[in-house]
Design a protein around this motif. Sequence first.
Motif, PDB file in Angstrom:
ATOM      1  N   ASP A   1      13.139  15.142  -0.680  1.00  0.00           N
ATOM      2  CA  ASP A   1      13.855  13.953  -1.139  1.00  0.00           C
ATOM      3  C   ASP A   1      13.507  13.597  -2.576  1.00  0.00           C
ATOM      4  OD1 ASP A   1      14.968  13.847   1.360  1.00  0.00           O
ATOM      5  OD2 ASP A   1      14.684  11.699   1.600  1.00  0.00           O
ATOM      6  N   VAL A   2      12.281  13.928  -2.991  1.00  0.00           N
ATOM      7  CA  VAL A   2      11.899  13.674  -4.378  1.00  0.00           C
ATOM      8  C   VAL A   2      12.685  14.594  -5.312  1.00  0.00           C
ATOM      9  CG1 VAL A   2      10.023  13.835  -6.054  1.00  0.00           C
ATOM     10  CG2 VAL A   2       9.625  12.764  -3.839  1.00  0.00           C
ATOM     11  N   LEU A   3      12.880  15.848  -4.878  1.00  0.00           N
ATOM     12  CA  LEU A   3      13.677  16.774  -5.679  1.00  0.00           C
ATOM     13  C   LEU A   3      15.118  16.273  -5.800  1.00  0.00           C
ATOM     14  CD1 LEU A   3      12.395  20.231  -4.394  1.00  0.00           C
ATOM     15  CD2 LEU A   3      11.927  19.160  -6.596  1.00  0.00           C
ATOM     16  N   GLN A   4      15.650  15.771  -4.688  1.00  0.00           N
ATOM     17  CA  GLN A   4      16.995  15.192  -4.740  1.00  0.00           C
ATOM     18  C   GLN A   4      17.019  14.011  -5.701  1.00  0.00           C
ATOM     19  OE1 GLN A   4      19.712  16.390  -3.331  1.00  0.00           O
ATOM     20  NE2 GLN A   4      19.454  16.909  -1.189  1.00  0.00           N
ATOM     21  N   ALA A   5      15.956  13.203  -5.655  1.00  0.00           N
ATOM     22  CA  ALA A   5      15.896  12.023  -6.517  1.00  0.00           C
ATOM     23  C   ALA A   5      15.854  12.409  -7.990  1.00  0.00           C
ATOM     24  CB  ALA A   5      14.676  11.177  -6.156  1.00  0.00           C
ATOM     25  N   GLN A   6      15.202  13.525  -8.312  1.00  0.00           N
ATOM     26  CA  GLN A   6      15.155  13.964  -9.705  1.00  0.00           C
ATOM     27  C   GLN A   6      16.555  14.243 -10.233  1.00  0.00           C
ATOM     28  OE1 GLN A   6      12.522  17.311  -9.964  1.00  0.00           O
ATOM     29  NE2 GLN A   6      10.677  16.095  -9.672  1.00  0.00           N
ATOM     30  N   SER A   7      17.413  14.781  -9.377  1.00  0.00           N
ATOM     31  CA  SER A   7      18.807  15.007  -9.781  1.00  0.00           C
ATOM     32  C   SER A   7      19.543  13.684  -9.952  1.00  0.00           C
ATOM     33  CB  SER A   7      19.527  15.853  -8.739  1.00  0.00           C
ATOM     34  OG  SER A   7      18.923  17.109  -8.605  1.00  0.00           O
ATOM     35  N   MET A   8      19.353  12.791  -8.975  1.00  0.00           N
ATOM     36  CA  MET A   8      20.024  11.493  -9.038  1.00  0.00           C
ATOM     37  C   MET A   8      19.639  10.739 -10.311  1.00  0.00           C
ATOM     38  SD  MET A   8      19.285  10.086  -5.202  1.00  0.00           S
ATOM     39  CE  MET A   8      19.230  11.163  -3.778  1.00  0.00           C
ATOM     40  N   GLN A   9      18.374  10.845 -10.694  1.00  0.00           N
ATOM     41  CA  GLN A   9      17.838  10.039 -11.786  1.00  0.00           C
ATOM     42  C   GLN A   9      17.966  10.704 -13.152  1.00  0.00           C
ATOM     43  OE1 GLN A   9      13.746   9.286 -10.738  1.00  0.00           O
ATOM     44  NE2 GLN A   9      14.279   8.393  -8.768  1.00  0.00           N
TER      45      GLN A   9
ATOM     46  N   SER B   1       4.128  23.849 -12.820  1.00  0.00           N
ATOM     47  CA  SER B   1       5.114  24.690 -13.507  1.00  0.00           C
ATOM     48  C   SER B   1       6.172  25.186 -12.523  1.00  0.00           C
ATOM     49  CB  SER B   1       4.420  25.880 -14.167  1.00  0.00           C
ATOM     50  OG  SER B   1       3.727  26.657 -13.200  1.00  0.00           O
ATOM     51  N   GLU B   2       5.735  25.496 -11.313  1.00  0.00           N
ATOM     52  CA  GLU B   2       6.676  25.944 -10.277  1.00  0.00           C
ATOM     53  C   GLU B   2       7.597  24.810  -9.859  1.00  0.00           C
ATOM     54  OE1 GLU B   2       6.579  27.697  -5.699  1.00  0.00           O
ATOM     55  OE2 GLU B   2       4.795  27.903  -6.970  1.00  0.00           O
ATOM     56  N   LEU B   3       7.055  23.586  -9.842  1.00  0.00           N
ATOM     57  CA  LEU B   3       7.873  22.425  -9.492  1.00  0.00           C
ATOM     58  C   LEU B   3       8.979  22.232 -10.524  1.00  0.00           C
ATOM     59  CD1 LEU B   3       7.916  20.206  -7.301  1.00  0.00           C
ATOM     60  CD2 LEU B   3       6.613  18.769  -8.874  1.00  0.00           C
ATOM     61  N   ALA B   4       8.632  22.461 -11.788  1.00  0.00           N
ATOM     62  CA  ALA B   4       9.624  22.315 -12.859  1.00  0.00           C
ATOM     63  C   ALA B   4      10.716  23.364 -12.747  1.00  0.00           C
ATOM     64  CB  ALA B   4       8.936  22.412 -14.216  1.00  0.00           C
ATOM     65  N   GLN B   5      10.386  24.514 -12.129  1.00  0.00           N
ATOM     66  CA  GLN B   5      11.353  25.601 -12.012  1.00  0.00           C
ATOM     67  C   GLN B   5      12.353  25.398 -10.882  1.00  0.00           C
ATOM     68  OE1 GLN B   5       8.956  29.125 -11.619  1.00  0.00           O
ATOM     69  NE2 GLN B   5       8.111  28.965 -13.682  1.00  0.00           N
ATOM     70  N   GLN B   6      12.176  24.303 -10.118  1.00  0.00           N
ATOM     71  CA  GLN B   6      13.118  24.028  -9.035  1.00  0.00           C
ATOM     72  C   GLN B   6      14.526  23.829  -9.577  1.00  0.00           C
ATOM     73  OE1 GLN B   6      12.356  24.046  -5.670  1.00  0.00           O
ATOM     74  NE2 GLN B   6      10.364  24.806  -6.360  1.00  0.00           N
ATOM     75  N   TYR B   7      14.609  23.474 -10.864  1.00  0.00           N
ATOM     76  CA  TYR B   7      15.916  23.264 -11.473  1.00  0.00           C
ATOM     77  C   TYR B   7      16.112  24.228 -12.638  1.00  0.00           C
ATOM     78  CZ  TYR B   7      16.566  19.148  -8.608  1.00  0.00           C
ATOM     79  OH  TYR B   7      16.731  18.308  -7.533  1.00  0.00           O
ATOM     80  N   THR B   8      16.151  25.488 -12.288  1.00  0.00           N
ATOM     81  CA  THR B   8      16.455  26.524 -13.280  1.00  0.00           C
ATOM     82  C   THR B   8      17.960  26.721 -13.320  1.00  0.00           C
ATOM     83  OG1 THR B   8      14.359  27.636 -12.833  1.00  0.00           O
ATOM     84  CG2 THR B   8      16.072  28.920 -13.947  1.00  0.00           C
ATOM     85  N   PRO B   9      18.590  26.500 -14.466  1.00  0.00           N
ATOM     86  CA  PRO B   9      20.055  26.610 -14.521  1.00  0.00           C
ATOM     87  C   PRO B   9      20.547  28.039 -14.322  1.00  0.00           C
ATOM     88  CG  PRO B   9      19.142  26.319 -16.730  1.00  0.00           C
ATOM     89  CD  PRO B   9      18.005  26.133 -15.764  1.00  0.00           C
ATOM     90  N   ARG B  10      21.659  28.166 -13.645  1.00  0.00           N
ATOM     91  CA  ARG B  10      22.320  29.444 -13.490  1.00  0.00           C
ATOM     92  C   ARG B  10      23.144  29.731 -14.751  1.00  0.00           C
ATOM     93  NH1 ARG B  10      25.433  27.365  -8.287  1.00  0.00           N
ATOM     94  NH2 ARG B  10      25.743  25.749  -9.855  1.00  0.00           N
ATOM     95  N   GLU B  11      23.722  30.892 -14.779  1.00  0.00           N
ATOM     96  CA  GLU B  11      24.543  31.252 -15.940  1.00  0.00           C
ATOM     97  C   GLU B  11      25.714  30.292 -16.105  1.00  0.00           C
ATOM     98  OE1 GLU B  11      27.106  35.088 -17.640  1.00  0.00           O
ATOM     99  OE2 GLU B  11      25.768  35.329 -15.910  1.00  0.00           O
TER     100      GLU B  11
END
Length: 828
Positions: free
Chosen positions: A40-48, A562-572
């Motif tokens: 849910d925190v990962l979802q919140a990072q997107s929301m915020q 660092s791995e947590l930051a990689q949860q949002y690695t953009p695709r092409e």
Amino acid sequence: MNNWFKRNSVHLIIVAILVAISFAYFFSPLIQGKALIQSDVLQAQSMQKEINDVKAATGKAPLWTNQMFGGMPAYQIWAAFPSNITSHVINILKAVFPNPVDTVLLYLLGAYLLFSVLKLKPWLAAAGAIAFAFSSYNFIYITAGHANQAYAIAFFAPILAGIILTLRGKYLLGGSITAFALAMEIRSNHVQMTYYLLLAIAILLGIELYHAIKDKQTKPFLKATAYLVGAVLLAIAVNASILWTTYEYSQYTIRGKANLTSKGTAGPNHGLDKDYAYTWSQSVGECLTFLVPNAYGGGTSTVVGDDSKAVKILTDAGVDPGQANGFVSQQLYFGNKPSTFGPWYFGAAVFFLFVLGLLIVKNRIKWWIVGAVLLSMFLSFGKNLPFLSDFFFNYVPMYNKFRAVESTLVIAAFCFPILALLAVNEVITSTDRALIFKRGKIAFFITGGLLLLLIAIPDAILSFKTDDNLGFIANLTQMFKGNSEMANKVASSLVDDRISLERADAIRSLIFVLLTTGLLWLIVKEKIKANMAAWILAAIILFDMWGVDKRYLKDTNFVDKSELAQQYTPREVDEFIMKDSDPNFRVFDMSGGDPFHDSHSSYFYKTVGGFHSARLRRFDELIENQFSKSVNQDVLDMLNTKYIITADPKTGNAAMRTNQTACGNAWFVKSVKFADNADQEMQAISSFSPKDEAIVDKQYKSFTDGQTVGSDPASTIKLTSYAPEHLVYQSGSTATQIAVFSEIYYDKGWTMTIDGKESPYFRADYLLRAAVIPVGNHKIEFTFHPTSYYAGENISLAGSLLLVLALGGAAYTENKKKPAVKPAGKKA
């Protein structure tokens, strides 16, 4: 000052121990500098994302974001409430203690205060704090990332402590603690948890009123009630901006009234759809998990043992061991909830002591606990006990605003340790040892007997099969290409695995019950001192609960930052879209499943989809009617959906296309079609030309009466400046026309000006904004400045100052009451 430290030395030592326990649970990941990964925190990072970006750039967080569902208020995502003193208290806690140490410490300290107020000796109060804090779901909420929910639960205990002190006649002290704890509770911003607590407190006050009338003590009760009412009003004032914005916004969310008559309403007060609210209903039999954690197979990701029969059958059939383990892990839970992180485990020792408390505790708070526990259990059954659940859902105010009715068990989880520790206190202080011994045996026979049955003949008590076992076997048969024999063997072996899990935990629970019973025997026989007994009890409870909690909140839940930051690695495709210099457009991403229950894409750009449990009702209705069966291209166009992402059917990779028919940020329409109601509006936008016509509810007809529409094909209107709370457009036309803006209509804060003069706007195309734009060249601005927030913040500031004064006054008054410590050698 030295005298103060001397008087409170035991409390200070215990607080230090509780802090140490909080850190010890997370010791390994903390020293490695790891961070907890929470869904849910990962979802919140997107929301915020947009909120945080604007805050970083301007120093001020916006109150509106366009990142999800076309746009929505930011109140229930993240908003700053600087005038609220509790905001600063929370910020200090989070700055001093790492996540999630701060949450566990709040559990412990709040409960320790409550047990101290209940007049338990300090070390016994510490044992009670551990019993409450380490209840399994308190840690499961942390694992899931329900930070607000966990914080709200943490303040249950100090609120009750303040109420009890007030009812005892410590009016100022109790009222001040109640006001502060309730203010912190409200600031946690999880209305559902606060609501359940208030239901429980209503029972308590009802019992206290009965005894006040019975004992002819209504005057002190009414005085205490007056202080408590004052405390509630003060806590509300402190949180005025939060409560006002939440209430205002809630009227327009999925918890508010439905707009479509064809959909119907949830009941007399309106609210959530009943089936949606009851989705997570507790099975009646699942209450056995209070005592035996794996009685129902644990969670939907239970760790599979090496002796799993189902895994062996699958691997013998050639299934990859990893896949076999993963499949079996997902099938061990057999309750009727769609999924669950884990069980509501209160602790074997706590369960046994709770039963004992029912038999020996004389304090009338026992009857409140019994009432609160029964109510929370019965309501948690939801669809499994419809006659009670439906009554509450249809007729009890606000109850139908909340989903996941199993969450009412937070009250049972709160009450079980209270009665359990009161029972131990009764054992220690009672002079009737014979009665205690007799009742203790009864409690042991009840608890131990149930455990022995669950060990010896578990399948006589539980089925160990899902409600749709035949359907499950049919799916297995299909998976095994028609091999029904293999399907039945796997299903049967899963039953064996579930029984094995349950039996192992029943044996485990029996051991802790035996240890607790032995400790009570030592107390009754006066072979052990009270403090030593409390230490041993705390150790038993901690060892028991720690082991189960580690199944759900374990070291492997932490990852390198660092791995947590990689949860949002953009695709092409994401990188391509982010290069677009257009400041305001939307993306519809269908590549990852349901676009309306996933906020991952919202991290990169503004989306049509997203994830939030309090989205606007009109957008939710749009989803159901225009996207659930097939995607309505006209609706995507009116929402200015510039890019559409799908999954390549061959490779599964994301594929993107530019939507050439997107209407843009604003446009002039050629005609207006009026609808009688929301149903006609929804029907009309099912197939229309959004660039040419606007569908408008007839209630707004007066906005367009006498206006010339669509007389200048060369007219222009375009967005010239974008910020979430401030949109600026430039128009040019030789005629008065109607413009539609691809922005979500929400009139509780948005104002429109034309050349600096406020002008009216209205709703079009079911959920967009529209306005009459006069002839000529004009600067059009939309600004979000909600009164509920800004006026609420002024009230919050006044309430915060009063709260500080109340706490200071209570501290001063209590300190004055302390007897002066006389110098050594002098007589009174």
